[in-house]
Design a protein around this motif. Sequence first.
Motif, PDB file in Angstrom:
ATOM      1  N   TYR A 114       0.841  -1.201   0.000  1.00 12.81           N
ATOM      2  CA  TYR A 114       0.000   0.000   0.000  1.00 12.81           C
ATOM      3  C   TYR A 114       0.877   1.252   0.000  1.00 12.81           C
ATOM      4  O   TYR A 114       0.628   2.196  -0.747  1.00 12.81           O
ATOM      5  CB  TYR A 114      -0.929   0.002   1.213  1.00 12.81           C
ATOM      6  CG  TYR A 114      -1.714   1.282   1.352  1.00 12.81           C
ATOM      7  CD1 TYR A 114      -2.848   1.497   0.586  1.00 12.81           C
ATOM      8  CD2 TYR A 114      -1.286   2.272   2.220  1.00 12.81           C
ATOM      9  CE1 TYR A 114      -3.566   2.682   0.692  1.00 12.81           C
ATOM     10  CE2 TYR A 114      -1.991   3.455   2.336  1.00 12.81           C
ATOM     11  CZ  TYR A 114      -3.133   3.655   1.572  1.00 12.81           C
ATOM     12  OH  TYR A 114      -3.821   4.836   1.676  1.00 12.81           O
ATOM     13  N   LEU A 115       1.910   1.253   0.821  1.00 15.40           N
ATOM     14  CA  LEU A 115       2.808   2.404   0.893  1.00 15.40           C
ATOM     15  C   LEU A 115       3.505   2.641  -0.438  1.00 15.40           C
ATOM     16  O   LEU A 115       3.728   3.780  -0.836  1.00 15.40           O
ATOM     17  CB  LEU A 115       3.840   2.196   2.003  1.00 15.40           C
ATOM     18  CG  LEU A 115       3.289   2.154   3.420  1.00 15.40           C
ATOM     19  CD1 LEU A 115       4.382   1.747   4.399  1.00 15.40           C
ATOM     20  CD2 LEU A 115       2.675   3.477   3.810  1.00 15.40           C
ATOM     21  N   LYS A 116       3.839   1.563  -1.133  1.00 17.10           N
ATOM     22  CA  LYS A 116       4.475   1.691  -2.441  1.00 17.10           C
ATOM     23  C   LYS A 116       3.575   2.435  -3.415  1.00 17.10           C
ATOM     24  O   LYS A 116       4.023   3.299  -4.155  1.00 17.10           O
ATOM     25  CB  LYS A 116       4.814   0.310  -3.002  1.00 17.10           C
ATOM     26  CG  LYS A 116       5.482   0.381  -4.362  1.00 17.10           C
ATOM     27  CD  LYS A 116       5.783  -0.997  -4.889  1.00 17.10           C
ATOM     28  CE  LYS A 116       6.535  -0.855  -6.191  1.00 17.10           C
ATOM     29  NZ  LYS A 116       5.870  -1.474  -7.297  1.00 17.10           N
ATOM     30  N   GLY A 117       2.298   2.110  -3.383  1.00 14.51           N
ATOM     31  CA  GLY A 117       1.358   2.740  -4.308  1.00 14.51           C
ATOM     32  C   GLY A 117       0.931   4.139  -3.910  1.00 14.51           C
ATOM     33  O   GLY A 117       0.317   4.858  -4.708  1.00 14.51           O
ATOM     34  N   THR A 118       1.251   4.548  -2.684  1.00  8.65           N
ATOM     35  CA  THR A 118       0.814   5.873  -2.218  1.00  8.65           C
ATOM     36  C   THR A 118       1.992   6.731  -1.756  1.00  8.65           C
ATOM     37  O   THR A 118       1.844   7.555  -0.871  1.00  8.65           O
ATOM     38  CB  THR A 118      -0.197   5.734  -1.071  1.00  8.65           C
ATOM     39  OG1 THR A 118       0.414   5.010   0.011  1.00  8.65           O
ATOM     40  CG2 THR A 118      -1.465   5.044  -1.517  1.00  8.65           C
ATOM     41  N   GLN A 119       3.157   6.542  -2.363  1.00  8.42           N
ATOM     42  CA  GLN A 119       4.325   7.329  -1.971  1.00  8.42           C
ATOM     43  C   GLN A 119       4.104   8.821  -2.174  1.00  8.42           C
ATOM     44  O   GLN A 119       4.575   9.633  -1.403  1.00  8.42           O
ATOM     45  CB  GLN A 119       5.543   6.903  -2.791  1.00  8.42           C
ATOM     46  CG  GLN A 119       6.001   5.511  -2.494  1.00  8.42           C
ATOM     47  CD  GLN A 119       7.139   5.109  -3.390  1.00  8.42           C
ATOM     48  OE1 GLN A 119       8.164   5.761  -3.394  1.00  8.42           O
ATOM     49  NE2 GLN A 119       6.950   4.052  -4.157  1.00  8.42           N
ATOM     50  N   TYR A 120       3.412   9.165  -3.230  1.00  5.22           N
ATOM     51  CA  TYR A 120       3.173  10.581  -3.554  1.00  5.22           C
ATOM     52  C   TYR A 120       1.694  10.890  -3.393  1.00  5.22           C
ATOM     53  O   TYR A 120       1.064  11.468  -4.260  1.00  5.22           O
ATOM     54  CB  TYR A 120       3.630  10.883  -4.975  1.00  5.22           C
ATOM     55  CG  TYR A 120       5.081  10.563  -5.180  1.00  5.22           C
ATOM     56  CD1 TYR A 120       6.053  11.432  -4.727  1.00  5.22           C
ATOM     57  CD2 TYR A 120       5.479   9.380  -5.798  1.00  5.22           C
ATOM     58  CE1 TYR A 120       7.397  11.142  -4.898  1.00  5.22           C
ATOM     59  CE2 TYR A 120       6.810   9.087  -5.977  1.00  5.22           C
ATOM     60  CZ  TYR A 120       7.767   9.970  -5.527  1.00  5.22           C
ATOM     61  OH  TYR A 120       9.088   9.679  -5.692  1.00  5.22           O
ATOM     62  N   TYR A 121       1.131  10.495  -2.270  1.00  8.00           N
ATOM     63  CA  TYR A 121      -0.303  10.624  -1.990  1.00  8.00           C
ATOM     64  C   TYR A 121      -0.782  12.053  -2.159  1.00  8.00           C
ATOM     65  O   TYR A 121      -0.175  12.977  -1.681  1.00  8.00           O
ATOM     66  CB  TYR A 121      -0.565  10.174  -0.559  1.00  8.00           C
ATOM     67  CG  TYR A 121      -2.017  10.215  -0.172  1.00  8.00           C
ATOM     68  CD1 TYR A 121      -2.533  11.335   0.452  1.00  8.00           C
ATOM     69  CD2 TYR A 121      -2.856   9.151  -0.445  1.00  8.00           C
ATOM     70  CE1 TYR A 121      -3.855  11.384   0.809  1.00  8.00           C
ATOM     71  CE2 TYR A 121      -4.170   9.190  -0.095  1.00  8.00           C
ATOM     72  CZ  TYR A 121      -4.662  10.307   0.535  1.00  8.00           C
ATOM     73  OH  TYR A 121      -5.978  10.354   0.884  1.00  8.00           O
ATOM     74  N   ALA A 122      -1.913  12.211  -2.867  1.00  8.39           N
ATOM     75  CA  ALA A 122      -2.472  13.553  -3.059  1.00  8.39           C
ATOM     76  C   ALA A 122      -3.989  13.548  -3.085  1.00  8.39           C
ATOM     77  O   ALA A 122      -4.600  14.484  -3.553  1.00  8.39           O
ATOM     78  CB  ALA A 122      -1.940  14.151  -4.352  1.00  8.39           C
ATOM     79  N   GLY A 123      -4.648  12.514  -2.610  1.00  5.68           N
ATOM     80  CA  GLY A 123      -6.104  12.506  -2.565  1.00  5.68           C
ATOM     81  C   GLY A 123      -6.717  12.260  -3.927  1.00  5.68           C
ATOM     82  O   GLY A 123      -6.161  11.603  -4.781  1.00  5.68           O
ATOM     83  N   CYS A 124      -7.903  12.830  -4.152  1.00  3.94           N
ATOM     84  CA  CYS A 124      -8.634  12.674  -5.410  1.00  3.94           C
ATOM     85  C   CYS A 124      -7.840  13.293  -6.556  1.00  3.94           C
ATOM     86  O   CYS A 124      -7.361  14.420  -6.448  1.00  3.94           O
ATOM     87  CB  CYS A 124     -10.003  13.346  -5.272  1.00  3.94           C
ATOM     88  SG  CYS A 124     -10.961  13.331  -6.785  1.00  3.94           S
ATOM     89  N   LYS A 125      -7.716  12.582  -7.654  1.00  5.83           N
ATOM     90  CA  LYS A 125      -6.938  13.095  -8.781  1.00  5.83           C
ATOM     91  C   LYS A 125      -7.660  14.210  -9.524  1.00  5.83           C
ATOM     92  O   LYS A 125      -7.040  14.944 -10.271  1.00  5.83           O
ATOM     93  CB  LYS A 125      -6.598  11.955  -9.735  1.00  5.83           C
ATOM     94  CG  LYS A 125      -5.670  10.958  -9.103  1.00  5.83           C
ATOM     95  CD  LYS A 125      -5.257   9.879 -10.043  1.00  5.83           C
ATOM     96  CE  LYS A 125      -4.440   8.885  -9.252  1.00  5.83           C
ATOM     97  NZ  LYS A 125      -3.405   8.279  -9.951  1.00  5.83           N
ATOM     98  N   ILE A 126      -8.964  14.364  -9.321  1.00  6.18           N
ATOM     99  CA  ILE A 126      -9.713  15.416 -10.007  1.00  6.18           C
ATOM    100  C   ILE A 126      -9.563  16.752  -9.286  1.00  6.18           C
ATOM    101  O   ILE A 126      -9.130  17.734  -9.864  1.00  6.18           O
ATOM    102  CB  ILE A 126     -11.205  15.032 -10.127  1.00  6.18           C
ATOM    103  CG1 ILE A 126     -11.335  13.764 -10.976  1.00  6.18           C
ATOM    104  CG2 ILE A 126     -12.016  16.186 -10.706  1.00  6.18           C
ATOM    105  CD1 ILE A 126     -12.708  13.146 -10.936  1.00  6.18           C
TER     106      ILE A 126
END
Length: 174
Positions: A114-126
Motif C-alpha cells: 500500500y505504501l508503495k502505491g501511495t508514496q506521492y499521496y495527493a487525494g482525489c486526482k480530479i
Amino acid sequence: MSLMGELTFFLGLQVRQLENEIFINQAKYTKELLKKFVMKNFSDASTLMNSSRKLDKDEGIQDVDITAYRGIISSILYLTVSRPYIMFVVGACGRFQANPKQSHYIAAKHISKYLKGTQYYAGCKIDRKSTSGTCQFFDDRLISWFSKKQTSIATSLAEVEYLATSSCCGFNNR
C-alpha cells in the motif's frame, strides 16, 4: 541557515519549498524501505489492510524470522510521522512482534505494498481533496459508516496533518 541553501531534507522528511507553499513527504524513505526488504518489485495494494483477514495469535501457523519482522514493523512505524492514519494497522501488526507468524508477515507486506502505491499521496486526482471516513462494526457486521471529502487541499499526508493542526488551533488563513 540561509548560508546553507534551500532546505530540501529535514529529519527524514523531503521538503520542497515554493514561493507560497512548502511540500513535505517521505517518498525517499519509503523507496529505501521497499528496497531494504526486497519489496520494490511487488505490485501495489489499493487498501491499507485486507478487510477479510483478522490478525490473531495463529498458534498453528508457521513462524517467521523475528528480526526481519521487527525490522519491517519499526521501519513502517517511522512513516507514521507523516502518515498518522497508518498507525492503527501498524500497531495491530506490532502486537505480534514477540512471536510473529506467516499471517502477520503477510499483513506487514500488504502495508508495504500500500505504501508503495501511495508514496506521492495527493487525494482525489480530479480536485486533489482527501476523503476521510469511519466504519463501525458490531462483531463482524457493519452497522454504520461515514465518509466525507475534506475542505482542504493537500499534496502530502504531512501537509494534511499540519492543516488539521492549524484548523484545530484556529490558525486558518482567512
